[in-house]
Write an enzyme that holds these catalytic residues in place. Structure first.
Site, PDB file in Angstrom:
ATOM      1  N   ASN A 113     -15.352  50.033  78.013  1.00  0.00           N
ATOM      2  CA  ASN A 113     -13.990  50.465  78.328  1.00  0.00           C
ATOM      3  C   ASN A 113     -13.353  51.037  77.050  1.00  0.00           C
ATOM      4  OD1 ASN A 113     -11.112  50.367  78.490  1.00  0.00           O
ATOM      5  ND2 ASN A 113     -11.296  49.125  80.326  1.00  0.00           N
ATOM      6  N   HIS A 130      -8.614  51.489  74.692  1.00  0.00           N
ATOM      7  CA  HIS A 130      -7.907  51.213  73.432  1.00  0.00           C
ATOM      8  C   HIS A 130      -7.999  52.358  72.422  1.00  0.00           C
ATOM      9  CE1 HIS A 130      -6.533  47.536  74.803  1.00  0.00           C
ATOM     10  NE2 HIS A 130      -7.339  46.682  74.191  1.00  0.00           N
ATOM     11  N   HIS A 163      -9.053  53.038  82.500  1.00  0.00           N
ATOM     12  CA  HIS A 163      -8.025  52.652  83.471  1.00  0.00           C
ATOM     13  C   HIS A 163      -6.895  53.672  83.374  1.00  0.00           C
ATOM     14  CE1 HIS A 163      -5.361  49.115  85.121  1.00  0.00           C
ATOM     15  NE2 HIS A 163      -5.166  50.236  85.777  1.00  0.00           N
ATOM     16  N   ARG A 218      -3.534  54.273  84.192  1.00  0.00           N
ATOM     17  CA  ARG A 218      -2.383  53.511  84.678  1.00  0.00           C
ATOM     18  C   ARG A 218      -1.259  54.449  85.093  1.00  0.00           C
ATOM     19  NH1 ARG A 218      -1.184  48.203  83.745  1.00  0.00           N
ATOM     20  NH2 ARG A 218      -2.924  46.972  82.971  1.00  0.00           N
ATOM     21  N   ARG A 249      -0.003  54.602  79.726  1.00  0.00           N
ATOM     22  CA  ARG A 249       0.161  54.038  78.382  1.00  0.00           C
ATOM     23  C   ARG A 249      -1.026  54.343  77.464  1.00  0.00           C
ATOM     24  NH1 ARG A 249      -0.141  47.644  79.699  1.00  0.00           N
ATOM     25  NH2 ARG A 249       1.443  48.244  81.200  1.00  0.00           N
ATOM     26  N   GLU A 278     -10.924  52.412  86.634  1.00  0.00           N
ATOM     27  CA  GLU A 278     -10.104  51.301  87.105  1.00  0.00           C
ATOM     28  C   GLU A 278      -8.782  51.889  87.563  1.00  0.00           C
ATOM     29  OE1 GLU A 278      -9.537  48.545  83.934  1.00  0.00           O
ATOM     30  OE2 GLU A 278     -11.665  48.146  83.736  1.00  0.00           O
ATOM     31  N   THR A 292      -4.610  43.870  82.649  1.00  0.00           N
ATOM     32  CA  THR A 292      -4.734  43.366  84.021  1.00  0.00           C
ATOM     33  C   THR A 292      -4.773  41.836  83.990  1.00  0.00           C
ATOM     34  OG1 THR A 292      -6.181  45.271  84.321  1.00  0.00           O
ATOM     35  CG2 THR A 292      -6.016  43.740  86.160  1.00  0.00           C
ATOM     36  N   GLU A 349     -16.157  43.306  91.081  1.00  0.00           N
ATOM     37  CA  GLU A 349     -16.138  42.979  89.658  1.00  0.00           C
ATOM     38  C   GLU A 349     -15.496  41.607  89.536  1.00  0.00           C
ATOM     39  OE1 GLU A 349     -14.663  45.771  86.687  1.00  0.00           O
ATOM     40  OE2 GLU A 349     -14.216  44.076  85.362  1.00  0.00           O
ATOM     41  N   HIS A 372     -13.562  41.259  81.713  1.00  0.00           N
ATOM     42  CA  HIS A 372     -12.237  40.887  81.224  1.00  0.00           C
ATOM     43  C   HIS A 372     -12.331  39.735  80.244  1.00  0.00           C
ATOM     44  CE1 HIS A 372      -7.945  40.750  80.886  1.00  0.00           C
ATOM     45  NE2 HIS A 372      -7.930  41.907  81.528  1.00  0.00           N
TER      46      HIS A 372
HETATM   47  N1  PXP Z   1     -12.372  44.859  83.877  1.00  0.00           N
HETATM   48  C1  PXP Z   1     -11.119  45.148  84.324  1.00  0.00           C
HETATM   49  C2  PXP Z   1     -10.895  45.256  85.787  1.00  0.00           C
HETATM   50  C3  PXP Z   1     -10.072  45.359  83.425  1.00  0.00           C
HETATM   51  O1  PXP Z   1      -8.843  45.648  83.880  1.00  0.00           O
HETATM   52  C4  PXP Z   1     -10.345  45.309  82.042  1.00  0.00           C
HETATM   53  C5  PXP Z   1      -9.242  45.600  81.058  1.00  0.00           C
HETATM   54  O2  PXP Z   1      -8.897  46.939  81.157  1.00  0.00           O
HETATM   55  C6  PXP Z   1     -11.651  45.015  81.627  1.00  0.00           C
HETATM   56  C7  PXP Z   1     -12.640  44.773  82.561  1.00  0.00           C
HETATM   57  C8  PXP Z   1     -12.018  44.942  80.180  1.00  0.00           C
HETATM   58  O3  PXP Z   1     -11.396  43.823  79.631  1.00  0.00           O
HETATM   59  P1  PXP Z   1     -11.423  43.613  78.050  1.00  0.00           P
HETATM   60  O4  PXP Z   1     -10.704  44.766  77.441  1.00  0.00           O
HETATM   61  O5  PXP Z   1     -10.739  42.303  77.866  1.00  0.00           O
HETATM   62  O6  PXP Z   1     -12.885  43.595  77.667  1.00  0.00           O
END
Ligand code: PXP
Length: 238
Positions: A7, A10, A43, A45, A49, A70, A101, A151, A191
């Site tokens: 992901n 960031h 994601h 949003r 952001r 996402e 999330t 997921e 997550h």
């Molecule tokens: N899965 C989902 C559905 C999420 O919303 C997120 C955060 O965007 C992640 C995985 C990844 O989580 P983390 O950034 O804590 O690894």
């Protein structure tokens, strides 16, 4: 062996802090792929952001692995998803005030809209995943709603410090993953996973893919994306 989808939200968070051109999320995605990631997750949003529509479009045109979007069920975002056609759309609950999330989907709250969005995505041949807390009733509902994949939310497991509670959370995740596979669903998890807590969760063989963002990008700030991704891949055996 489980796959890793990185992901990269960031990277876009940092860029949006100054609303400039760098760091470029597309470059991060391509480097993650070069390091062996088998998917890229973003994601989009409603409040934009971090990831922007433009990022999604360029990712769709450039990455060679799977694009996992996402998304919430908001009309505008759904329209974009139907146009861009990610390989997988992971439906998540989205609240404006949250930092990230906060938990899995609450089926009782957005029942009919959720079904409608799943069917719209399927009509465009987009595979659907539902982000859910690890309970058998959630897995059964995801199956009933015609989701392709689930997921499993690992956030509670990741936050838990007490050994006994960790074992309980792992049991929940393993139970949910086994049921999902038995019902023919794909099983992803994510997550809050990092270089320490991923070790136990990746022993659950039914999990086919991990979606990990924060810990990889945090490490990448210090050692670079290629190394951060390669280190995570080594842990999950990918
Ligand atoms: N899965 C989902 C559905 C999420 O919303 C997120 C955060 O965007 C992640 C995985 C990844 O989580 P983390 O950034 O804590 O690894």
């Amino acid at each position: 062996m489980a796959r890793l989808s990185v992901n990269i939200d960031h990277i876009a968070t940092l860029r949006q802090a100054r609303r400039v051109k760098e760091p470029e999320p597309i470059a991060a995605a391509l480097l993650a792929e070069l390091a062996g990631a088998e998917g890229i997750t973003v994601h989009l949003r409603k409040d934009r952001r971090h990831i922007q529509e433009r990022d999604l479009e360029i990712l769709r045109a450039t990455i060679k692995t799977k694009l996992n979007l996402e998304m919430g069920t908001n009309e505008e975002i759904v329209k974009i998803a139907l146009r861009v056609r990610p390989d997988l759309a992971t439906l998540v609950p989205e609240k404006e005030e949250e930092i990230t999330t906060e938990g899995g989907l609450d089926f009782s709250r957005n029942d009919s809209r959720l079904k409608e969005v799943i069917s719209l995505l399927h009509d465009r041949k987009i595979m659907v995943s539902l982000f859910i807390d690890p309970t058998s009733s959630n897995i059964k509902k995801a199956h009933r709603y015609n989701s392709d994949t689930v997921e499993i939310h690992t956030g509670h497991y990741a936050e838990t410090k007490n050994e006994l509670e960790i074992a309980t959370e792992l049991e929940k995740i393993a139970g949910a993953a086994a049921l999902a596979r038995k019902l023919g669903l794909g099983v992803n998890a994510g997550h809050g996973l990092d270089y320490q807590n991923v070790k136990k969760v990746c022993l659950i063989e039914e999990i086919q893919e991990f979606s990990i963002g924060h810990s990889i990008i945090a490490r990448a700030c210090l050692v670079g994306i290629k190394e951060a991704v390669a280190e995570m891949l080594k842990l999950i055996g990918g």
